[in-house]
Design a protein around this motif. Structure first.
Motif, short mmCIF file in Angstrom:
data_model
loop_
_atom_site.label_atom_id
_atom_site.label_comp_id
_atom_site.label_asym_id
_atom_site.label_seq_id
_atom_site.Cartn_x
_atom_site.Cartn_y
_atom_site.Cartn_z
N VAL A 63 50.75 46.64 34.96
CA VAL A 63 51.24 47.48 34.03
C VAL A 63 50.56 47.22 32.86
N ARG A 64 49.68 48.27 32.26
CA ARG A 64 48.94 47.99 31.03
C ARG A 64 49.86 48.06 29.95
N ALA A 65 49.39 47.14 28.99
CA ALA A 65 50.37 46.90 27.71
C ALA A 65 50.43 48.34 27.13
N ALA A 66 51.39 48.32 26.47
CA ALA A 66 51.68 49.64 25.58
C ALA A 66 50.65 49.68 24.46
N GLY A 67 50.07 48.54 23.78
CA GLY A 67 49.36 48.75 22.69
C GLY A 67 47.75 48.98 22.84
N LEU A 68 47.47 48.87 24.37
CA LEU A 68 46.12 49.07 24.70
C LEU A 68 45.61 50.62 24.19
N ARG A 69 44.12 50.62 23.97
CA ARG A 69 43.39 52.15 23.46
C ARG A 69 43.58 52.90 24.65
N HIS A 70 43.01 52.55 25.85
CA HIS A 70 43.11 53.48 26.97
C HIS A 70 44.31 53.39 28.09
N HIS A 71 44.72 54.36 28.56
CA HIS A 71 45.49 54.33 29.56
C HIS A 71 46.92 53.33 29.20
N ALA A 72 47.18 53.13 28.24
CA ALA A 72 48.44 52.29 27.77
C ALA A 72 49.67 52.59 28.64
N GLY A 73 50.43 51.65 29.06
CA GLY A 73 51.41 51.84 30.20
C GLY A 73 51.47 52.47 31.39
N GLN A 74 50.09 52.48 31.86
CA GLN A 74 50.07 53.09 33.10
C GLN A 74 49.82 51.81 34.37
N VAL A 75 50.17 52.28 35.46
CA VAL A 75 49.81 51.24 36.39
C VAL A 75 48.29 51.19 36.67
N SER A 76 47.96 49.93 36.83
CA SER A 76 46.50 49.99 36.95
C SER A 76 46.30 48.68 38.23
N PHE A 77 44.93 48.36 38.32
CA PHE A 77 44.41 47.21 39.17
C PHE A 77 43.87 46.21 37.79
N PRO A 78 43.89 45.05 38.10
CA PRO A 78 43.52 44.26 37.15
C PRO A 78 41.92 44.58 36.86
N GLY A 79 41.30 44.57 35.84
CA GLY A 79 39.93 44.73 35.52
C GLY A 79 39.84 45.60 34.15
N GLY A 80 38.35 45.85 33.94
CA GLY A 80 38.13 46.43 32.63
C GLY A 80 36.61 46.64 32.56
N MET A 82 32.80 46.34 31.98
CA MET A 82 31.92 45.27 32.27
C MET A 82 31.32 44.73 30.74
N ASP A 83 31.15 43.71 30.57
CA ASP A 83 30.48 42.84 29.57
C ASP A 83 28.90 42.99 29.44
N ALA A 84 28.37 42.66 28.59
CA ALA A 84 26.83 42.47 28.63
C ALA A 84 26.28 41.11 29.46
N LEU A 85 27.42 40.16 29.45
CA LEU A 85 27.04 39.02 30.10
C LEU A 85 27.63 38.84 31.60
N ASP A 86 28.30 39.95 32.02
CA ASP A 86 28.47 39.98 33.56
C ASP A 86 27.40 40.42 34.39
N ALA A 87 27.30 39.55 35.39
CA ALA A 87 26.17 39.78 36.23
C ALA A 87 26.17 40.88 37.13
N GLY A 88 27.60 41.60 37.17
CA GLY A 88 27.63 42.73 37.85
C GLY A 88 29.19 43.05 38.01
N PRO A 89 29.53 43.93 38.76
CA PRO A 89 30.93 44.30 38.99
C PRO A 89 31.83 43.28 39.52
N LEU A 90 31.43 42.50 40.38
CA LEU A 90 32.11 41.57 40.81
C LEU A 90 32.63 40.36 40.04
N GLU A 91 31.55 39.97 39.28
CA GLU A 91 31.84 39.00 38.20
C GLU A 91 32.90 39.82 37.07
N ALA A 92 32.66 40.94 36.81
CA ALA A 92 33.60 41.56 35.89
C ALA A 92 34.92 41.81 36.24
N ALA A 93 34.99 42.05 37.62
CA ALA A 93 36.39 42.30 37.98
C ALA A 93 37.20 40.73 38.27
#
Length: 206
Positions: A63-80, A82-93
């Motif tokens: 459950v995303r924290a209430a203070g987050l900018r996007h989709h606050a308080g919603q049920v989600s999967f862990p993730g977010g 991708m950063d510039a240093l992430d090699a791809g979706p797997l590393e980001a996840a």
């Protein structure tokens, strides 16, 4: 069930951000929805964590924290995003899962990838399907996650549990899925990814 999932997702690869699959809409997005699509998509990734509990497979949600900018308080999967240093979706996840719920990559057995999902906020999300060892107990980062909970996989796959509904956004009638679980409501992007997961398993069984 683990064997079925492993077979179905073996060899799957992440797609480019501009290729996505929105359940509830057959074929390409209609023009009304295309005009809402952001010109620049933000690549993101989530982990769909299938936990191998002694009583059977479960799926872990946050459950995303209430203070987050996007989709606050919603049920989600862990993730977010991708950063510039992430090699791809797997590393980001995996990175986001470690940061949000304390999940070490060593406990994740990657099965494969789901189709990307496009959010209204402009994120093209790549879901990574992975099995998580039974020894794992989440430790949440309170700045990003208010809690973590699990739902039996069989409940999520049961026909009829995931309901299709519609809402209006900027004058367009949009489909979405939802599934109530106790005091939680699994809906929107997270539910849509689960529908894609379920449908891909059905393709394997057919």
């Amino acid at each position: 069930m683990k064997g079925l999932i492993a077979r179905r997702f073996a060899g799957t690869r992440p797609a480019p951000p501009e290729i996505y699959r929105v359940p509830g809409i057959a074929g390409d997005l209609p023009r009304a929805l295309e005009r809402l699509r952001p010109r620049t998509l933000v690549p993101a990734a989530v982990l769909l964590p299938i936990v191998e509990r002694p009583g059977g497979l479960t799926v872990l949600f946050t459950v995303r924290a209430a203070g987050l900018r996007h989709h606050a308080g919603q049920v989600s999967f862990p993730g977010g995003r991708m950063d510039a240093l992430d090699a791809g979706p797997l590393e980001a996840a995996l990175r986001e899962s470690r940061e949000e719920i304390g999940l070490p990559a060593s406990l994740v057995e990657v099965a494969g990838y789901l189709p990307n999902y496009l959010t209204i906020t402009g994120f093209s999300v790549t879901p990574v399907v992975g099995f998580v060892g039974a020894a794992f107990n989440p430790v949440v980062d309170a700045e990003e996650v208010s809690e973590a909970f699990e739902v039996p996989l069989e409940v999520l796959l049961e026909p009829g549990n995931m309901q299709l509904a519609h809402k209006r956004f900027m004058g367009v009638r949009l489909p979405y899925y939802e599934l109530p679980w106790g005091r939680h409501r699994i809906w929107g992007a997270t539910a849509a990814m689960l529908v894609n997961f379920r449908d891909m398993l059905r393709e394997e069984c057919s």
